[in-house]
Design a protein around this motif. Structure first.
Motif, mmCIF file in Angstrom:
data_model
loop_
_atom_site.group_PDB
_atom_site.id
_atom_site.type_symbol
_atom_site.label_atom_id
_atom_site.label_comp_id
_atom_site.label_asym_id
_atom_site.label_seq_id
_atom_site.Cartn_x
_atom_site.Cartn_y
_atom_site.Cartn_z
ATOM 1 N N GLY A 25 -3.282 -13.447 -3.745
ATOM 2 C CA GLY A 25 -3.792 -12.024 -3.865
ATOM 3 C C GLY A 25 -5.194 -11.568 -3.755
ATOM 4 N N ARG A 26 -5.671 -12.405 -4.762
ATOM 5 C CA ARG A 26 -7.259 -12.299 -4.464
ATOM 6 C C ARG A 26 -8.024 -12.625 -2.915
ATOM 7 N NH1 ARG A 26 -6.749 -14.693 -9.704
ATOM 8 N NH2 ARG A 26 -7.028 -13.374 -11.282
ATOM 9 N N GLU A 27 -7.311 -13.793 -2.680
ATOM 10 C CA GLU A 27 -7.736 -14.200 -1.299
ATOM 11 C C GLU A 27 -7.594 -13.057 -0.186
ATOM 12 O OE1 GLU A 27 -7.086 -17.526 2.236
ATOM 13 O OE2 GLU A 27 -6.186 -17.770 0.268
ATOM 14 N N VAL A 28 -6.390 -12.627 -0.122
ATOM 15 C CA VAL A 28 -6.191 -11.397 0.713
ATOM 16 C C VAL A 28 -7.159 -10.228 0.472
ATOM 17 C CG1 VAL A 28 -4.518 -10.092 1.472
ATOM 18 C CG2 VAL A 28 -3.783 -12.287 1.228
ATOM 19 N N ARG A 59 2.607 -7.569 -6.644
ATOM 20 C CA ARG A 59 2.557 -6.253 -5.509
ATOM 21 C C ARG A 59 1.313 -5.564 -5.577
ATOM 22 N NH1 ARG A 59 2.492 -1.308 -6.339
ATOM 23 N NH2 ARG A 59 3.463 0.409 -4.701
ATOM 24 N N ILE A 60 0.733 -5.408 -4.383
ATOM 25 C CA ILE A 60 -0.495 -4.827 -4.399
ATOM 26 C C ILE A 60 -0.386 -3.407 -3.388
ATOM 27 C CG2 ILE A 60 -2.130 -6.790 -4.997
ATOM 28 C CD1 ILE A 60 -2.883 -6.733 -2.190
ATOM 29 N N MET A 122 3.452 -7.726 -0.721
ATOM 30 C CA MET A 122 4.145 -8.473 -1.731
ATOM 31 C C MET A 122 3.870 -9.787 -1.658
ATOM 32 S SD MET A 122 5.960 -6.327 -3.862
ATOM 33 C CE MET A 122 7.076 -7.636 -4.443
ATOM 34 N N PHE A 123 3.692 -10.513 -2.741
ATOM 35 C CA PHE A 123 3.580 -11.948 -2.695
ATOM 36 C C PHE A 123 4.591 -12.473 -3.374
ATOM 37 C CE2 PHE A 123 -0.465 -9.849 -2.088
ATOM 38 C CZ PHE A 123 -1.284 -10.768 -1.206
#
Length: 146
Positions: A25-28, A59-60, A122-123
């Protein structure tokens, strides 16, 4: 017959399953310079019974585009940018959204819709956490990403 837990040859700890999706998530978010309006992490069972193994899920949500067509174009642009950064399609993961994967984490860019004020990504981590149980999985927790 082997249980799902017995089939996991290289288990992850709950902390590792969390780190797996949080790192993705941080990478994206960093790669896309995405403005996150909401984020949540939880452990989810990989079966319908709610038994182990579990995986990390994240979820972001990000701001909506002005129109559905603009949203489609935005998602296409974001996924193209991520593909240039090493993400690839995942033909085995079925979804109504756009699916990418990297380092055994699947990211699904959900289509913008009228019933949700913000589109989401969603990851899904790997189903390798055999330590988490129904009783210890906890509730979704808010998270902040850069």
């Amino acid at each position: 017959m082997k249980s799902d837990v017995d089939k996991v040859s290289d288990p992850l700890t709950p902390d590792q399953s969390r780190a797996q999706v949080m790192d993705a998530g941080r990478e994206v978010v960093t790669t896309l310079d995405l403005h996150v309006v909401d984020g949540a992490f939880w452990h989810a069972s990989c079966n319908d019974q709610g038994d182990p193994p579990f995986r990390g899920q994240l979820r972001i949500a990000y701001p909506a585009a002005p129109t559905f067509d603009d949203s489609k174009a935005q998602i296409a642009q974001m996924t193209d940018h991520l593909k240039a950064s090493g993400w690839t399609g995942d033909p085995d993961f079925q979804s109504h959204g756009t699916v990418l994967q990297k380092n055994n984490v699947v990211a699904v860019f959900g289509p913008q819709n009228a019933s949700d004020p913000n589109p989401e990504v969603m990851f899904y981590g790997e189903c390798r956490d055999v330590t988490t149980t129904k009783e210890t999985k906890g509730q979704p927790e808010p998270v902040s990403l850069p």
